[in-house]
Design a protein around this motif. Structure first.
Motif, PDB file in Angstrom:
ATOM      1  N   GLU A 151       0.833  -1.211   0.000  1.00 37.59           N
ATOM      2  CA  GLU A 151       0.000   0.000   0.000  1.00 37.59           C
ATOM      3  C   GLU A 151       0.865   1.258   0.000  1.00 37.59           C
ATOM      4  O   GLU A 151       0.556   2.233  -0.670  1.00 37.59           O
ATOM      5  CB  GLU A 151      -0.943  -0.005   1.208  1.00 37.59           C
ATOM      6  N   LYS A 154       2.329   1.665  -3.470  1.00 34.79           N
ATOM      7  CA  LYS A 154       1.253   2.012  -4.413  1.00 34.79           C
ATOM      8  C   LYS A 154       1.050   3.528  -4.379  1.00 34.79           C
ATOM      9  O   LYS A 154       0.975   4.180  -5.415  1.00 34.79           O
ATOM     10  CB  LYS A 154      -0.050   1.297  -4.030  1.00 34.79           C
ATOM     11  N   SER A 155       0.996   4.068  -3.180  1.00 33.80           N
ATOM     12  CA  SER A 155       0.823   5.508  -3.008  1.00 33.80           C
ATOM     13  C   SER A 155       2.027   6.272  -3.556  1.00 33.80           C
ATOM     14  O   SER A 155       1.870   7.255  -4.281  1.00 33.80           O
ATOM     15  CB  SER A 155       0.613   5.805  -1.523  1.00 33.80           C
ATOM     16  N   PRO A 160      -3.766   4.733  -8.616  1.00 37.98           N
ATOM     17  CA  PRO A 160      -5.080   5.163  -8.105  1.00 37.98           C
ATOM     18  C   PRO A 160      -5.322   4.682  -6.679  1.00 37.98           C
ATOM     19  O   PRO A 160      -4.944   3.559  -6.326  1.00 37.98           O
ATOM     20  CB  PRO A 160      -6.067   4.498  -9.080  1.00 37.98           C
ATOM     21  N   GLU A 161      -5.932   5.536  -5.874  1.00 39.46           N
ATOM     22  CA  GLU A 161      -6.132   5.238  -4.453  1.00 39.46           C
ATOM     23  C   GLU A 161      -6.895   3.936  -4.232  1.00 39.46           C
ATOM     24  O   GLU A 161      -6.583   3.169  -3.350  1.00 39.46           O
ATOM     25  CB  GLU A 161      -6.878   6.397  -3.777  1.00 39.46           C
TER      26      GLU A 161
END
Length: 196
Positions: A151, A154-155, A160-161
């Motif tokens: 996570e 990813k950020s 995309p959130e």
């Protein structure tokens, strides 16, 4: 429904299927992580030039190129590592043992991590770098930590959130790519599945 409708309209007296249970719907197939997403996350971790970035890049490369389960990654031991021959012995479900084979980029990522890995009594390859409410520094990573680090990257990669980057999607990417080779027996062995 068809036979029930015939009963309702009195075309037949009894529905011969009324006592037969409907089969359960199979689990929906988990889509693999898109390759551009995986690459962006790995690049973000490597570009950070931190100990955490090096550790997490090695973890993501292992996920992408070996099909390892997250519990297998957190269970990897330095004692079961054979970097000279590019492989790791893992213990999977039901204590089943198998080798993970490393491509050169993954092996280099692990070697970079080993140079900064904290000195600890733990024999786990991947250890925690900071003490927090769940674990102390130098202790083996827990499977949930894999989800947390995915996570984070990813950020950092600007994905995309709401995008799902679960470890299982990485495993499915490996299986999808390997499945194109059309050798289901090799795929079964490398993923550690009990049956094909």
């Amino acid at each position: 429904r068809f036979l029930a409708g015939l009963c309702d309209k009195r075309h037949i007296k009894k529905n011969p299927m009324r006592k037969i249970e409907r089969p359960a719907n199979p689990d929906p197939q988990i889509p693999p992580i898109p390759i551009p997403w995986a690459r962006a996350m790995i690049r973000a971790a490597e570009a950070a030039q931190t100990d955490q970035g090096l550790r997490d890049a090695a973890i993501m490369r292992l996920l992408l190129t070996t099909g390892a389960r997250r519990s297998e990654l957190t269970g990897l031991s330095i004692d079961n590592m054979d970097l000279d021959n590019g492989r790791f012995l893992v213990v999977g479900k039901r204590k089943k043992r198998r080798w993970l084979f490393l491509i050169p980029a993954t092996r280099r990522a692990i070697e970079r991590w080993l140079r900064v890995r904290p000195h600890t009594t733990s024999r786990a390859l991947f250890v925690s770098l900071k003490t927090n409410q769940h674990r102390r520094a130098g202790s083996p990573l827990v499977p949930e930590a894999i989800n947390e680090l995915l996570e984070k990257w990813k950020s950092e990669a600007g994905l995309p959130e709401g995008a799902s980057v679960s470890p299982h999607k990485w495993r499915h990417r490996f299986g999808t790519e390997l499945g194109r080779a059309k050798n289901q027996f090799v795929l079964q062995d490398l993923l550690g599945h009990a049956d094909i």
